[in-house]
Design an enzyme around this catalytic site. Structure first.
Site, PDB file in Angstrom:
ATOM      1  CD  GLU A 108      10.041  -5.158   9.343  1.00  5.38           C
ATOM      2  OE1 GLU A 108       9.027  -5.430  10.024  1.00  5.38           O
ATOM      3  OE2 GLU A 108      11.180  -5.553   9.640  1.00  5.38           O
ATOM      4  CG  LEU A 109       3.966  -1.440   9.647  1.00  2.00           C
ATOM      5  CD1 LEU A 109       3.512  -0.681  10.887  1.00  2.00           C
ATOM      6  CD2 LEU A 109       2.906  -2.436   9.210  1.00  2.00           C
ATOM      7  CG  PHE A 111       9.426  -1.291   2.447  1.00  2.00           C
ATOM      8  CD1 PHE A 111       9.838  -0.439   1.438  1.00  2.00           C
ATOM      9  CD2 PHE A 111      10.280  -1.534   3.491  1.00  2.00           C
ATOM     10  CE1 PHE A 111      11.094   0.150   1.474  1.00  2.00           C
ATOM     11  CE2 PHE A 111      11.536  -0.946   3.543  1.00  2.00           C
ATOM     12  CZ  PHE A 111      11.943  -0.103   2.533  1.00  2.00           C
ATOM     13  CD  GLU A 112       1.961  -5.059   5.722  1.00  2.00           C
ATOM     14  OE1 GLU A 112       0.772  -5.069   6.074  1.00  2.00           O
ATOM     15  OE2 GLU A 112       2.897  -5.441   6.450  1.00  2.00           O
ATOM     16  NE  ARG A 113      -0.112  -0.198   7.417  1.00  2.00           N
ATOM     17  CZ  ARG A 113      -0.171   0.177   8.668  1.00  2.00           C
ATOM     18  NH1 ARG A 113       0.195   1.394   9.003  1.00  2.00           N
ATOM     19  NH2 ARG A 113      -0.590  -0.657   9.593  1.00  2.00           N
TER      20      ARG A 113
END
Length: 178
Positions: A108-109, A111-113
């Site tokens: 998830e991180l 994708f977010e970053r």
């Protein structure tokens, strides 16, 4: 050195779901949210670091949830500390697979970053600043150098985002690249 989670929240299996206990700090906008996804330990011990972690969708209005603000220097707050005291969650609140929480969180991180919104929101700001500089007639060498440096940095971020997107399109995970 292994990078790992320092998860102190625990979710104990009970009939019908889990009981969540512990504290989560730096939870953005918890005071305005209805739910949060919590990374909790569902098996093992804290020394296991990344193993035995799961994600649960927790109703922030459930009995046993207490939200306290973490004020900034101005007295405002976006961040909160959330306390969980025997908060009951159903089995259906499990996000993904039990014990796969660390893998899920790092993905998830990534994708977010690595998302293009990071670049495009900055490009808009840089463009607005350049337009302002032009409107006020500021065109000195130091300013031009700064605009060039920022543009180059955004170009690198764009390349990184495209590389991460290519990994995702190929069915791979861009955790390291992000």
């Amino acid at each position: 050195m292994e990078i790992g989670a320092d998860v102190v929240m625990k979710a104990t299996k009970v009939d019908g779901g889990y009981l969540v206990n512990g504290t989560k700090i730096w939870t953005t906008h918890a005071h305005r949210s209805h739910y949060m996804i919590a990374l909790v330990r569902t098996s093992g011990e804290p020394a296991d670091r990344n193993r035995g972690l799961s994600q649960l969708l927790v109703d922030l209005k459930a009995p046993g949830v207490t939200i306290r603000p973490v004020p900034d220097l101005n007295g405002d707050h976006d961040f909160n500390e959330v306390f969980f005291d025997n908060v009951a969650t159903p089995h259906a609140a499990l996000v993904g697979a039990e014990g796969e929480g660390w893998k899920q969180v790092t993905a998830e991180l990534a994708f977010e970053r690595s998302g293009p919104e990071r670049i495009y929101s900055s490009v808009v700001l840089l463009d607005a600043w350049v337009q302002h500089l032009q409107a006020v007639g500021r065109a000195d060498g130091a300013t031009a150098t700064l605009v060039g440096r920022l543009t180059a940095q955004l170009s690198v971020l764009r390349s990184m985002s495209i590389a991460c997107t290519a990994r995702l399109a190929a069915g791979e995970s861009p955790v390291v690249e992000a």
